[in-house]
Enzyme design. Sequence first.
Site, PDB file in Angstrom:
ATOM      1  N   HIS A 105       0.810  -1.200   0.012  1.00  0.00           N
ATOM      2  CA  HIS A 105       0.106   0.050  -0.157  1.00  0.00           C
ATOM      3  C   HIS A 105       0.849   1.425  -0.122  1.00  0.00           C
ATOM      4  O   HIS A 105       2.101   1.536   0.524  1.00  0.00           O
ATOM      5  CB  HIS A 105      -0.872  -0.081   1.264  1.00  0.00           C
ATOM      6  CG  HIS A 105      -1.889   1.032   1.275  1.00  0.00           C
ATOM      7  ND1 HIS A 105      -1.542   2.432   1.527  1.00  0.00           N
ATOM      8  CD2 HIS A 105      -3.244   0.928   0.909  1.00  0.00           C
ATOM      9  CE1 HIS A 105      -2.713   2.965   1.238  1.00  0.00           C
ATOM     10  NE2 HIS A 105      -3.635   2.305   0.980  1.00  0.00           N
ATOM     11  N   SER A 218     -10.270   7.245  -3.114  1.00  0.00           N
ATOM     12  CA  SER A 218     -11.653   7.926  -2.978  1.00  0.00           C
ATOM     13  C   SER A 218     -12.730   7.278  -3.610  1.00  0.00           C
ATOM     14  O   SER A 218     -13.578   8.137  -4.325  1.00  0.00           O
ATOM     15  CB  SER A 218     -11.404   9.559  -3.383  1.00  0.00           C
ATOM     16  OG  SER A 218     -10.255  10.057  -2.592  1.00  0.00           O
TER      17      SER A 218
HETATM   18  P1  PGA Z   1      -9.474   5.968   0.235  1.00  0.00           P
HETATM   19  O1  PGA Z   1      -8.379   4.882   0.946  1.00  0.00           O
HETATM   20  O2  PGA Z   1     -10.801   5.310  -0.240  1.00  0.00           O
HETATM   21  O3  PGA Z   1      -9.897   6.767   1.761  1.00  0.00           O
HETATM   22  O4  PGA Z   1      -8.935   6.882  -0.544  1.00  0.00           O
HETATM   23  C1  PGA Z   1      -8.221   3.893  -0.282  1.00  0.00           C
HETATM   24  C2  PGA Z   1      -6.892   3.291   0.140  1.00  0.00           C
HETATM   25  O5  PGA Z   1      -5.917   3.612   0.754  1.00  0.00           O
HETATM   26  O6  PGA Z   1      -6.922   1.785   0.097  1.00  0.00           O
END
Ligand code: PGA
Length: 253
Positions: A105, A218
Amino acid sequence: MSKTRPLHLFGNWKMNMSGAKTESFFEALLPVASVRGKNKNVVLSIFPPSIYLERAYRTIRKLGLEEIIFLGVQNVFSKGSGAFTGEISPEMAMDAGARYAILGHSERRSLFGESPEIVGEKVTYCASKGLLPVLCVGETLCEREEGRAWEIIERQLSVGLAGVEKSSPLIVAYEPVWAIGTGRSASPQDAEAMCRSIRRWLGDARNSPDLPILYGGSVNPGNSRELFSMDNIDGGLIGGASLDPDTFVAMIP
Ligand code: PGA
């Protein structure tokens, strides 16, 4: 071309929630998940903080949801046991109920110094032990603006998967760094273009063009439908919008 691959809805809780909230999340999911999860071509998985993994697993089993909602871990080390203070092994994560591991990640890469090689060691070890890797790849805004997005992703893929048997099942999550936690998702067309390139690479380099490829950054109920309708996007790795059960379930089409 219609998709036959299942839709994956993966909720990455990051360092959020509590033990009590973990239980109430799955309890709230019960009525909806048992109806919708069973009938649809959908794979649901939650990635709680590892300290709550076992509690989540116990709750899921108590509710009879173990065939409907799976669990994963947000990170693991690349060894089975030993003097590695603070780390947990893939075997331990599986013992606590994990079926998947998020690896590479962007927060691990940027905040905790995980190089593509370190990520590759983790992916290799997890795959060899049967903990399904969810390899995250993604470019920064600067790399995108310099026209280097594919170069970065290709390297994350090739180094990340170098030690993994070609037939090994795994999942790739395309998560542009600039879209994570910013409320600024990639456009469905841009996300699709990159996922298509990833699929082509998986076909050429590994003869596995049908592996699931997810988009993350997001994703929310307002944009998930269009993103998931793209030919090469097989679901989402969802951070913020996975913390509330109603919001999470609202993204099941
Ligand atoms: P987010 O995070 O949906 O809050 O942008 C996605 C992720 O980091 O896997």
